[in-house]
Design a protein around this motif. Structure first.
Motif, PDB file in Angstrom:
ATOM      1  N   CYS A 153       0.848  -1.201   0.000  1.00  0.00           N
ATOM      2  CA  CYS A 153       0.000   0.000   0.000  1.00  0.00           C
ATOM      3  C   CYS A 153       0.882   1.250   0.000  1.00  0.00           C
ATOM      4  O   CYS A 153       1.148   1.843   1.046  1.00  0.00           O
ATOM      5  N   ARG A 154       1.347   1.614  -1.192  1.00  0.00           N
ATOM      6  CA  ARG A 154       2.245   2.760  -1.306  1.00  0.00           C
ATOM      7  C   ARG A 154       1.819   3.634  -2.472  1.00  0.00           C
ATOM      8  O   ARG A 154       1.188   3.162  -3.433  1.00  0.00           O
ATOM      9  N   TYR A 155       2.205   4.896  -2.388  1.00  0.00           N
ATOM     10  CA  TYR A 155       1.896   5.862  -3.436  1.00  0.00           C
ATOM     11  C   TYR A 155       3.177   6.574  -3.835  1.00  0.00           C
ATOM     12  O   TYR A 155       4.071   6.772  -3.013  1.00  0.00           O
ATOM     13  N   ASN A 156       3.272   6.939  -5.111  1.00  0.00           N
ATOM     14  CA  ASN A 156       4.446   7.629  -5.634  1.00  0.00           C
ATOM     15  C   ASN A 156       3.960   8.780  -6.507  1.00  0.00           C
ATOM     16  O   ASN A 156       3.080   8.595  -7.353  1.00  0.00           O
ATOM     17  N   SER A 157       4.546   9.955  -6.311  1.00  0.00           N
ATOM     18  CA  SER A 157       4.097  11.133  -7.059  1.00  0.00           C
ATOM     19  C   SER A 157       4.292  10.968  -8.562  1.00  0.00           C
ATOM     20  O   SER A 157       3.634  11.641  -9.359  1.00  0.00           O
ATOM     21  N   GLY A 162       0.423  10.304  -7.838  1.00  0.00           N
ATOM     22  CA  GLY A 162       0.305   9.924  -6.436  1.00  0.00           C
ATOM     23  C   GLY A 162      -1.103   9.579  -5.999  1.00  0.00           C
ATOM     24  O   GLY A 162      -1.362   9.468  -4.796  1.00  0.00           O
ATOM     25  N   GLN A 163      -2.023   9.394  -6.948  1.00  0.00           N
ATOM     26  CA  GLN A 163      -3.423   9.139  -6.613  1.00  0.00           C
ATOM     27  C   GLN A 163      -3.795   7.658  -6.686  1.00  0.00           C
ATOM     28  O   GLN A 163      -4.916   7.291  -6.340  1.00  0.00           O
ATOM     29  N   VAL A 164      -2.859   6.814  -7.139  1.00  0.00           N
ATOM     30  CA  VAL A 164      -3.166   5.397  -7.350  1.00  0.00           C
ATOM     31  C   VAL A 164      -2.179   4.531  -6.564  1.00  0.00           C
ATOM     32  O   VAL A 164      -0.981   4.803  -6.548  1.00  0.00           O
ATOM     33  N   CYS A 165      -2.697   3.489  -5.904  1.00  0.00           N
ATOM     34  CA  CYS A 165      -1.849   2.587  -5.128  1.00  0.00           C
ATOM     35  C   CYS A 165      -0.933   1.800  -6.055  1.00  0.00           C
ATOM     36  O   CYS A 165      -1.380   1.235  -7.060  1.00  0.00           O
ATOM     37  N   ILE A 166       0.332   1.728  -5.705  1.00  0.00           N
ATOM     38  CA  ILE A 166       1.311   1.013  -6.507  1.00  0.00           C
ATOM     39  C   ILE A 166       1.021  -0.484  -6.543  1.00  0.00           C
ATOM     40  O   ILE A 166       1.248  -1.163  -7.542  1.00  0.00           O
ATOM     41  N   GLU A 171      -7.513   3.642  -7.052  1.00  0.00           N
ATOM     42  CA  GLU A 171      -7.459   4.941  -6.400  1.00  0.00           C
ATOM     43  C   GLU A 171      -7.859   4.773  -4.939  1.00  0.00           C
ATOM     44  O   GLU A 171      -8.515   3.804  -4.561  1.00  0.00           O
ATOM     45  N   ALA A 172      -7.464   5.760  -4.125  1.00  0.00           N
ATOM     46  CA  ALA A 172      -7.771   5.697  -2.693  1.00  0.00           C
ATOM     47  C   ALA A 172      -9.272   5.570  -2.457  1.00  0.00           C
ATOM     48  O   ALA A 172      -9.715   4.838  -1.564  1.00  0.00           O
TER      49      ALA A 172
END
Length: 230
Positions: A153-157, A162-166, A171-172
């Motif tokens: 459960c991580r996000y990257n800009s 940064g709106q979608v879980c890697i 989306e959140a």
């Protein structure tokens, strides 16, 4: 803080247990009671801190008694926009609910009693497989997880702003409302995740994401929920 305090006390009927619960930590923290077993903390944010979106999709308050028409009339009379309403699955089963936002934009679900209680709520938690829900499912769905969650459960800009879980390409909002989605809504959410997977992996600047869900798994789950919705 004042608009939020007024909303939660005057609109939702929250109360204050003690005068000491108002304006703690140099006026930044206020404790409000929402029924016998629930407390809501209002925390004032430093204006110098940049906030992007919200880390919480929504939270739910149980309403009893629940009258949809009276509730909507009450909210509309106060000028509060109703985001959506209808039957939704929750911790106690499927029942009516109404979604609104507070003055800071946080989503609140006002939930009524369940019309179809869940006998075993654990069946619907993340990680259970399709075979644990229904033995009548086709054999090839026996190992299909009920969620695309990979526990990464991580996000990257640099990954969809940064709106979608890697890990799962959701989306959140989709992650937060997954348990209350209908099978059709889950199917559509997974179709969006498939599109994001394809967009990321077909781009020359795509990120290599170790441990993320595979395209095949996304398709299997999308197919499963499509069958469940028919």
């Amino acid at each position: 803080m004042a608009p939020m305090f007024d909303f939660y006390t005057k609109v939702l009927g929250c109360t204050v247990d003690s005068p000491d619960d108002i304006g703690r930590l140099n006026g930044k923290l206020t404790h409000l009671r929402a029924g016998p077993n629930t407390m809501i903390d209002l925390m004032e944010q430093d204006s110098s801190e940049k906030i992007v979106g919200t880390p919480v999709d929504h939270f739910c308050l149980r309403i009893d008694p629940y009258d949809q028409e009276k509730l909507e009339a009450y909210l509309k009379g106060l000028g509060i926009e109703i985001e959506s309403s209808g039957m939704r699955k929750g911790a106690q089963g499927v029942g009516p609910s109404t979604y609104i936002r507070d003055p800071e934009g946080n989503m609140i679900e006002l939930k009524g009693p369940s019309n179809n209680p869940v006998d075993d709520a654990m069946d619907h938690r993340e990680g259970r497989t399709a075979s644990s829900i229904s033995t009548a499912d086709p054999p090839n769905t026996a190992s299909v997880p009920l969620t695309p969650c990979t526990r990464i459960c991580r996000y990257n800009s640099d990954f969809f702003d940064g709106q979608v879980c890697i890990g799962c390409y959701r989306e959140a909002f989709e992650i937060g409302t997954w348990e209350s989605m209908t099978p059709s809504e889950k199917h559509m959410a997974l179709q969006d995740a498939i599109d994001r997977w394809n967009d990321n992996n077909s781009s020359p600047s795509s990120l290599e994401l170790s441990g993320s869900i595979s395209l095949a798994d996304l398709k299997d789950q999308a197919d499963y929920w499509q069958r469940m919705s028919s």
